[in-house]
Scaffold this active site. Sequence first.
Site, PDB file in Angstrom:
ATOM      1  N   CYS A   1      42.701  42.587  37.822  1.00 30.04           N
ATOM      2  CA  CYS A   1      43.866  42.742  36.651  1.00 30.04           C
ATOM      3  C   CYS A   1      43.264  43.021  35.291  1.00 30.04           C
ATOM      4  O   CYS A   1      42.732  44.018  34.921  1.00 30.04           O
ATOM      5  CB  CYS A   1      44.829  41.334  36.620  1.00 30.04           C
ATOM      6  SG  CYS A   1      46.267  41.549  35.804  1.00 30.04           S
TER       7      CYS A   1
ATOM      8  N   GLU B   1      47.630  40.767  43.238  1.00 27.54           N
ATOM      9  CA  GLU B   1      46.931  39.307  42.502  1.00 27.54           C
ATOM     10  C   GLU B   1      48.331  38.273  42.657  1.00 27.54           C
ATOM     11  O   GLU B   1      49.424  38.705  42.519  1.00 27.54           O
ATOM     12  CB  GLU B   1      46.691  39.405  41.107  1.00 27.54           C
ATOM     13  CG  GLU B   1      46.044  38.175  40.496  1.00 27.54           C
ATOM     14  CD  GLU B   1      45.597  38.382  38.995  1.00 27.54           C
ATOM     15  OE1 GLU B   1      44.751  37.868  38.364  1.00 27.54           O
ATOM     16  OE2 GLU B   1      46.405  39.413  38.469  1.00 27.54           O
TER      17      GLU B   1
ATOM     18  N   LYS C   1      37.403  36.682  39.836  1.00 24.96           N
ATOM     19  CA  LYS C   1      37.766  37.328  38.566  1.00 24.96           C
ATOM     20  C   LYS C   1      36.671  36.649  37.597  1.00 24.96           C
ATOM     21  O   LYS C   1      36.701  35.277  37.275  1.00 24.96           O
ATOM     22  CB  LYS C   1      38.957  37.076  38.197  1.00 24.96           C
ATOM     23  CG  LYS C   1      39.633  37.655  37.187  1.00 24.96           C
ATOM     24  CD  LYS C   1      41.212  37.418  36.739  1.00 24.96           C
ATOM     25  CE  LYS C   1      41.793  37.984  35.721  1.00 24.96           C
ATOM     26  NZ  LYS C   1      43.230  37.815  35.757  1.00 24.96           N
TER      27      LYS C   1
END
Length: 268
Positions: free
Chosen positions: A151, A40, A114
């Site tokens: 993440c 990321e 995300k």
Amino acid sequence: MKVAVVQFRASTDKKKNLAKILDYISAAAKKGAQLCAFPEFMMFYTTSNQSARQLAEQAETITGDFITQIARAARKNKIEVVGTIYEKSKKKDRVYDTAFVISKSGKITSTYRKIHLYDALGFRESNKLEPGHKITPPTKTTLGKLGMLICYDLRFPEMSRILASSGSEILVVPSAWVQGPHKEDHWLALNKTRAIENGCYVIAPGHLGNIYCGRSLVVDPYGKIILDMKHKSGIGIADISLELVKKTRLSLPLLKNRRTDIYSDLSL
């Protein structure tokens, strides 16, 4: 089949990072990898004093120059690439944290924005980022069917389970895991758990340095860590076997044994 995991420290300079990324892609192909996965925030590191508007000004579209050059490198080196960018949104002061898959022919085959922003432990990603609004279906790659998370998504088991029950044999999780008390313990436990409970591989490239801990991992379907890059920059190589996924899901049929007929929220 081999996967290359890249762990490096991104600077605030997008051009310098892109040059490193292109070199890593070439090196991964020379090592015989079929897919190269990046962490990321590979595009650039945004400091705490960079405003949301300044970040948005540096962001690009999914068909911008940053992705275009990576796609060319994928095609040139005949290797699939997974990574992330700051993607422009309709808001001038917000961007998407977007993961992508590029095929060996240089085509963008999948993207994911995300959905779980890191508004926790003193951070507020929502001050700069715009959340995505859907989980991207698994996409076919040379390694197998791949589901994408980013993440903080790791902390929400529903997402991994949906991707696994929808056909994912591999979960890839580009991450920038913030350093802090017990954070590396959480990182290891979450990646191992997502692999065990879904009977799949987890490929988790981690951003190294700045405020992030690195620890890029590849975990097999039984929860065995087969690659841990610790705190070293560079490329790690791991072998992926879809046969192991099949054997694991046959002997430990967690997806099959679910009681979806009775799962629901409980009212007190």
